[in-house]
Write a protein that holds these residues in place. Structure first.
Motif, PDB file in Angstrom:
ATOM      1  N   SER A  76       9.511  11.037   2.962  1.00 35.45           N
ATOM      2  CA  SER A  76       8.709  12.198   2.545  1.00 35.45           C
ATOM      3  C   SER A  76       8.041  12.869   3.745  1.00 35.45           C
ATOM      4  N   LYS A  77       7.597  12.083   4.690  1.00 34.23           N
ATOM      5  CA  LYS A  77       6.946  12.646   5.880  1.00 34.23           C
ATOM      6  C   LYS A  77       7.964  13.459   6.690  1.00 34.23           C
ATOM      7  N   PHE A  78       9.160  12.903   6.824  1.00 35.14           N
ATOM      8  CA  PHE A  78      10.210  13.612   7.567  1.00 35.14           C
ATOM      9  C   PHE A  78      10.574  14.921   6.858  1.00 35.14           C
ATOM     10  N   ARG A 137      15.972   8.608  -1.571  1.00 30.40           N
ATOM     11  CA  ARG A 137      14.728   8.679  -2.344  1.00 30.40           C
ATOM     12  C   ARG A 137      14.958   9.592  -3.537  1.00 30.40           C
ATOM     13  N   GLN A 138      14.256   9.292  -4.620  1.00 32.50           N
ATOM     14  CA  GLN A 138      14.426  10.099  -5.824  1.00 32.50           C
ATOM     15  C   GLN A 138      13.333  11.155  -5.932  1.00 32.50           C
ATOM     16  N   TYR A 139      13.707  12.367  -6.307  1.00 36.85           N
ATOM     17  CA  TYR A 139      12.721  13.433  -6.511  1.00 36.85           C
ATOM     18  C   TYR A 139      13.029  14.181  -7.802  1.00 36.85           C
ATOM     19  N   ALA A 144      18.643  12.114  -6.444  1.00 37.70           N
ATOM     20  CA  ALA A 144      18.385  11.288  -5.260  1.00 37.70           C
ATOM     21  C   ALA A 144      18.785  12.111  -4.044  1.00 37.70           C
ATOM     22  N   VAL A 145      18.060  11.907  -2.969  1.00 36.25           N
ATOM     23  CA  VAL A 145      18.209  12.731  -1.773  1.00 36.25           C
ATOM     24  C   VAL A 145      18.295  11.840  -0.539  1.00 36.25           C
ATOM     25  N   LYS A 146      19.168  12.230   0.391  1.00 37.00           N
ATOM     26  CA  LYS A 146      19.169  11.635   1.730  1.00 37.00           C
ATOM     27  C   LYS A 146      19.112  12.783   2.718  1.00 37.00           C
ATOM     28  N   VAL A 147      18.325  12.642   3.754  1.00 34.26           N
ATOM     29  CA  VAL A 147      18.230  13.735   4.739  1.00 34.26           C
ATOM     30  C   VAL A 147      18.664  13.244   6.117  1.00 34.26           C
ATOM     31  N   GLU A 187       6.887   7.989 -16.608  1.00 27.50           N
ATOM     32  CA  GLU A 187       7.793   7.782 -15.471  1.00 27.50           C
ATOM     33  C   GLU A 187       7.023   7.140 -14.337  1.00 27.50           C
ATOM     34  N   MET A 188       7.595   6.099 -13.742  1.00 29.31           N
ATOM     35  CA  MET A 188       6.988   5.463 -12.568  1.00 29.31           C
ATOM     36  C   MET A 188       7.658   6.007 -11.316  1.00 29.31           C
ATOM     37  N   PHE A 189       6.871   6.521 -10.377  1.00 29.64           N
ATOM     38  CA  PHE A 189       7.423   6.915  -9.083  1.00 29.64           C
ATOM     39  C   PHE A 189       7.525   5.708  -8.155  1.00 29.64           C
ATOM     40  N   VAL A 190       6.749   4.668  -8.482  1.00 27.42           N
ATOM     41  CA  VAL A 190       6.746   3.450  -7.663  1.00 27.42           C
ATOM     42  C   VAL A 190       7.492   2.364  -8.434  1.00 27.42           C
ATOM     43  N   PRO A 191       8.545   1.811  -7.855  1.00 25.51           N
ATOM     44  CA  PRO A 191       9.315   0.824  -8.620  1.00 25.51           C
ATOM     45  C   PRO A 191       8.583  -0.520  -8.747  1.00 25.51           C
TER      46      PRO A 191
END
Ligand SMILES: Cc1cc2nc3c(=O)[nH]c(=O)nc-3n(C[C@H](O)[C@H](O)[C@H](O)COP(=O)(O)OP(=O)(O)OC[C@H]3O[C@@H](n4cnc5c(N)ncnc54)[C@H](O)[C@@H]3O)c2cc1C
Length: 248
Positions: free
Chosen positions: A86-88, A60-62, A46-49, A238-242
């Motif tokens: 993702s856009k950021f 968000r998970q990647y 999981a990532v936070k920017v 794997e689902m990317f969309v919960p």
């Protein structure tokens, strides 16, 4: 190194634009030894920017898009035009930036064993499939990586996929909407959607199948696989969309 809990700071050491929509970030955790915990093929972080206003983004998970190497983590993020994070990431996160990451986690992993594996990725759903294919290749395990995408404009990881293709890994690139300039046999191997007839002809029936991609793609894959005789025991996804149940 101990697997840490929660988020910790990490540094983006390299940024590679795979195409106009997908950026890969190579990430190092800044600890004294410079070591990273290992992970299994298919796991994510999981990532936070940090955003422009100084706050941290939502988490968000990647998926980790290359195999565990003890040096860096690689994630590959598809820019969603209306997406917050993702856009950021695509537009603003650069080499040298600090981001916040969790340790790798996730149960969608390549199961141990020597059964042949079929790995089907649709669009950005290629990320776990690519890592699993790299692991299969390393283990000399028979595998078939199938990558479905619109056309060359959306192609990512071509060199890595070409390198994988060989004695143990068979690769098939499927374009659903080839460009006029796309050449079958050079840019792609198959045209159209992955129908059950195609799967029936081209994948091993005794394989374990893993797949990931957009929801309609996944629903179709799941039904196709059941219809050609696979059981839930041999299907993982794997689902990317919960919150979506592709079985319905
Ligand atoms: C286990 C796991 C692994 C994942 N691995 C990857 C990976 O390897 N690579 C990757 O790119 N993603 C991956 N994802 C998805 C990722 O976590 C994010 O969900 C994705 O990047 C979108 O986040 P976002 O903040 O940009 O979009 P959000 O702001 O959360 O929006 C979600 C979606 O809604 C749409 N949307 C939002 N607002 C609007 C609007 N106003 N109008 C129309 N549409 C809108 C966006 O286009 C986007 O598609 C993974 C998810 C999971 C659960």
């Amino acid at each position: 190194m101990e697997r840490w809990k929660g988020f910790r700071e990490a540094k983006v050491v390299k940024r590679v634009e795979e195409n106009k929509y997908i950026v890969s970030l190579y990430i190092k955790v800044m600890d004294e030894e410079g070591e990273l915990p290992d992970y299994l093929p298919g796991q994510f972080i999981a990532v936070k920017v940090p955003m422009d206003d100084g706050t941290l983004s939502k988490s968000r998970q990647y998926t980790l898009s290359s195999i565990s190497n003890g040096e860096y983590y690689r994630i590959s993020v598809k820019r969603e035009e209306e997406g917050q994070v993702s856009k950021f990431v695509f537009d603003h996160v650069k080499e040298g930036n600090t981001i916040h990451i969790t340790a790798p986690a996730g149960k969608f992993v390549l199961k141990e064993g020597n059964k042949p594996v079929v790995l089907i990725g649709g669009g950005i759903g290629i990320t776990p499939m690519l890592t699993m294919a790299m692991a299969a290749e390393k283990e000399k395990r028979s595998s078939h990586l199938i990558y479905s995408l619109p056309n060359t404009e959306f192609m990512a990881f071509r060199d890595e996929i070409n390198k994988l293709s060989g004695a143990h890994v068979n690769t098939t690139i499927v374009y659903t909407r080839p460009l006029e300039t796309d050449v079958m046999g050079k840019d792609y191997d198959e045209k159209g959607r992955l129908t059950k007839e195609w799967l029936e002809r081209n994948i091993q029936k005794d394989a374990e199948v893993y797949f990931c991609g957009p929801v309609p793609f996944m629903k179709a894959m799941y039904q196709n696989l059941l219809q050609i005789g696979f059981s839930d025991d041999n299907i993982s996804f794997e689902m990317f969309v919960p919150g979506v149940d592709i079985r319905k």
